[in-house]
Design an enzyme around this catalytic site. Sequence first.
Site, PDB file in Angstrom:
ATOM      1  N   TYR A  17     -19.540  34.849  43.495  1.00  9.00           N
ATOM      2  CA  TYR A  17     -18.785  33.721  42.949  1.00  9.00           C
ATOM      3  C   TYR A  17     -17.787  34.147  41.873  1.00  9.00           C
ATOM      4  O   TYR A  17     -16.684  33.618  41.780  1.00  9.00           O
ATOM      5  CB  TYR A  17     -19.737  32.692  42.341  1.00  9.00           C
ATOM      6  CG  TYR A  17     -20.496  31.833  43.320  1.00  9.00           C
ATOM      7  CD1 TYR A  17     -20.427  32.062  44.689  1.00  9.00           C
ATOM      8  CD2 TYR A  17     -21.294  30.789  42.866  1.00  9.00           C
ATOM      9  CE1 TYR A  17     -21.127  31.273  45.586  1.00  9.00           C
ATOM     10  CE2 TYR A  17     -21.999  29.988  43.754  1.00  9.00           C
ATOM     11  CZ  TYR A  17     -21.920  30.238  45.114  1.00  9.00           C
ATOM     12  OH  TYR A  17     -22.614  29.450  45.982  1.00  9.00           O
ATOM     13  N   ARG A  36     -14.896  35.387  44.078  1.00 11.76           N
ATOM     14  CA  ARG A  36     -14.330  34.436  45.031  1.00 11.76           C
ATOM     15  C   ARG A  36     -13.864  33.140  44.370  1.00 11.76           C
ATOM     16  O   ARG A  36     -12.896  32.520  44.812  1.00 11.76           O
ATOM     17  CB  ARG A  36     -15.405  34.136  46.098  1.00 11.76           C
ATOM     18  CG  ARG A  36     -14.909  33.299  47.230  1.00 11.76           C
ATOM     19  CD  ARG A  36     -15.926  33.092  48.336  1.00 11.76           C
ATOM     20  NE  ARG A  36     -17.269  33.521  48.062  1.00 11.76           N
ATOM     21  CZ  ARG A  36     -18.351  32.791  48.364  1.00 11.76           C
ATOM     22  NH1 ARG A  36     -18.220  31.588  48.887  1.00 11.76           N
ATOM     23  NH2 ARG A  36     -19.549  33.267  48.122  1.00 11.76           N
ATOM     24  N   TYR A  47       0.844  -1.203   0.000  1.00 11.05           N
ATOM     25  CA  TYR A  47       0.000   0.000   0.000  1.00 11.05           C
ATOM     26  C   TYR A  47       0.877   1.251   0.000  1.00 11.05           C
ATOM     27  O   TYR A  47       1.824   1.383   0.774  1.00 11.05           O
ATOM     28  CB  TYR A  47      -0.915   0.021   1.225  1.00 11.05           C
ATOM     29  CG  TYR A  47      -1.746   1.284   1.323  1.00 11.05           C
ATOM     30  CD1 TYR A  47      -2.832   1.489   0.479  1.00 11.05           C
ATOM     31  CD2 TYR A  47      -1.432   2.288   2.231  1.00 11.05           C
ATOM     32  CE1 TYR A  47      -3.576   2.657   0.538  1.00 11.05           C
ATOM     33  CE2 TYR A  47      -2.175   3.456   2.304  1.00 11.05           C
ATOM     34  CZ  TYR A  47      -3.245   3.626   1.451  1.00 11.05           C
ATOM     35  OH  TYR A  47      -3.975   4.787   1.516  1.00 11.05           O
ATOM     36  N   HIS A  78      -5.807  15.539  -4.006  1.00 13.95           N
ATOM     37  CA  HIS A  78      -6.095  15.771  -2.592  1.00 13.95           C
ATOM     38  C   HIS A  78      -6.010  17.242  -2.214  1.00 13.95           C
ATOM     39  O   HIS A  78      -6.461  17.621  -1.132  1.00 13.95           O
ATOM     40  CB  HIS A  78      -5.154  14.939  -1.718  1.00 13.95           C
ATOM     41  CG  HIS A  78      -5.530  13.487  -1.658  1.00 13.95           C
ATOM     42  ND1 HIS A  78      -5.720  12.713  -2.778  1.00 13.95           N
ATOM     43  CD2 HIS A  78      -5.757  12.656  -0.594  1.00 13.95           C
ATOM     44  CE1 HIS A  78      -6.043  11.485  -2.416  1.00 13.95           C
ATOM     45  NE2 HIS A  78      -6.082  11.428  -1.104  1.00 13.95           N
ATOM     46  N   ASN A  96       0.097  12.416   4.752  1.00 13.36           N
ATOM     47  CA  ASN A  96      -0.565  11.548   5.722  1.00 13.36           C
ATOM     48  C   ASN A  96      -0.052  11.852   7.122  1.00 13.36           C
ATOM     49  O   ASN A  96       1.092  11.551   7.443  1.00 13.36           O
ATOM     50  CB  ASN A  96      -0.301  10.073   5.377  1.00 13.36           C
ATOM     51  CG  ASN A  96      -1.560   9.244   5.461  1.00 13.36           C
ATOM     52  OD1 ASN A  96      -2.280   9.317   6.444  1.00 13.36           O
ATOM     53  ND2 ASN A  96      -1.816   8.453   4.427  1.00 13.36           N
ATOM     54  N   PHE A 134      -2.525   8.150  12.049  1.00 12.29           N
ATOM     55  CA  PHE A 134      -2.912   9.451  11.503  1.00 12.29           C
ATOM     56  C   PHE A 134      -4.230   9.953  12.070  1.00 12.29           C
ATOM     57  O   PHE A 134      -4.631  11.096  11.821  1.00 12.29           O
ATOM     58  CB  PHE A 134      -3.064   9.352   9.984  1.00 12.29           C
ATOM     59  CG  PHE A 134      -3.937   8.190   9.573  1.00 12.29           C
ATOM     60  CD1 PHE A 134      -5.306   8.220   9.766  1.00 12.29           C
ATOM     61  CD2 PHE A 134      -3.378   7.047   9.028  1.00 12.29           C
ATOM     62  CE1 PHE A 134      -6.110   7.150   9.420  1.00 12.29           C
ATOM     63  CE2 PHE A 134      -4.181   5.963   8.666  1.00 12.29           C
ATOM     64  CZ  PHE A 134      -5.546   6.017   8.860  1.00 12.29           C
ATOM     65  N   GLU A 189     -12.872   4.946   4.938  1.00 10.12           N
ATOM     66  CA  GLU A 189     -12.562   5.839   6.062  1.00 10.12           C
ATOM     67  C   GLU A 189     -13.887   6.179   6.747  1.00 10.12           C
ATOM     68  O   GLU A 189     -14.458   7.255   6.557  1.00 10.12           O
ATOM     69  CB  GLU A 189     -11.826   7.070   5.540  1.00 10.12           C
ATOM     70  CG  GLU A 189     -10.491   6.673   4.906  1.00 10.12           C
ATOM     71  CD  GLU A 189      -9.876   7.754   4.034  1.00 10.12           C
ATOM     72  OE1 GLU A 189     -10.412   8.888   3.999  1.00 10.12           O
ATOM     73  OE2 GLU A 189      -8.859   7.466   3.377  1.00 10.12           O
TER      74      GLU A 189
END
Length: 511
Positions: A282, A285, A53, A83, A196, A330, A416
Amino acid sequence: MTVTVQPTGISAADVAAVARAQAPVRLAESTVDSMERSRAIVDGIEREGRPVYGVSTGFGALANTFVAPERRAELQHALIRSHAAGVGEPMPREVVRAMMLLRVRSLALGRSGVRPLIAEALVDLLNHDVTPWVPEHGSLGASGDLAPLAHCAMVLLGEGWVLDKSGARVDGGEALHRAGLRPVTLSSKEGLALINGTDGMLGMLLLAIEDAGHLFTMADLTAALAIEAMLGTDRPFQPELHAIRPHPGQAMSAANIHRLLQDSGIMDSHRNDMAHAVQDAYSMRCAPQVAGAARDTLAFAVQVAERELASVVDNPVVLPDGRVESTGNFHGAPLGFAADFMAIAAAEVGAISERRVDRLLDVCRSRELPAFLSPDPGVNSGLMIAQYTAAGIVAENRRLASPASVDSLPTSGMQEDHVSMGWAATVKLRRVLDNLTSLLAVELLSAVRGLQLRQPLRPSPAGEVAIAAVADFAGEPGPDIFLAPVLEQARAALRDRALLRAVEARVGPLA
């Protein structure tokens, strides 16, 4: 200072130096050796013709598609072009520089199988101040920051866009030519190795961590000034009261506020006054409990970021024994969770700050300060609308505090099928911190106005420093003025370390 990228990685300080101070970058010789050994393994796979791959196959849902040797360089270039599909406004220069340095770091770990010249080409972009135009939208945080990193890689090919110093978009090839650089030609695995990983998310988280650390200290300062202006008490900030609830961040914030309130004539004026409130509200404090919890959240984020800085986040990875294995490193879940948690914490630091501002401006609760901190309320509105601005920002921060990391949309033909949304988480964290800067600026201005209106009572040393700094751009209380530029200058004072250094010169170091 020159940042040297070692095979063991880099530090958070290195990232800030390169991203924000344009520190030059170099590769250690041992880094080059590490990458060459890793590349030799990929070259061996090429010679053997094994299907691996990222080396000899397609990507994502096309992982089972074998690619002939003569088309593998084409495969890597096609990957980058396809991409680089982001849209939107460009990411800030500092984010892109951090991302590129972190990609150099990733390649330098010697698990990506790329030639050293690929990392050197990224270093050249940094050292020649060539910043790719990276659109805001495109990353889902798995498989890392694919689209943003692809936009960076496009410039290495002499393509894509570059963010000019003027903010304009210029052609990547033209920018390389101007810088005296040449495009690179990718070999097998190198396109995938360039895109990646979690470098964009990590870069933004590291920059946010640096900003948050400073802002949380400044939040203690503005809280102390507001408490002093409202005739509050310093008793709840005594160290023994926080030792019995041992959260480290709380103890640090309480110690800061207690130190900042010492030697104050304003505080002394009502210390033994029986009519003075036994307990403050509050928002006064409990300031250390909120800001301290934010500090502890920041410490968690620092831990996550440090681990990621030591991590191999590429896919696939080239192991020293010759194996090339797919991983899920990743996936940005650790970074997304940390960023979302920090956004929640920072939003609350801003929310409690706005409550103190509202109290300072309210004649019924400010302990005899004039309405909206105007010496002549009615004709003048004072800081009334500055509090409106703060309220609107608090509302936006509440929306931004909704976690991105619980969302996921499947992509790549269901290959994915779970993504981290870590990029979105870190983008919105930076927005929350920018908003926090504005909220603290409103509190700084309001608290200083309150201290000025307590004259002739003498403020604390910290208050004196703050009054002098703010008076430079806001003057003394009086008729209404154009507030927008004053708030901008207050924001700048909050960001600038000069105010903090001046305060520390009077009261000692703050945590």
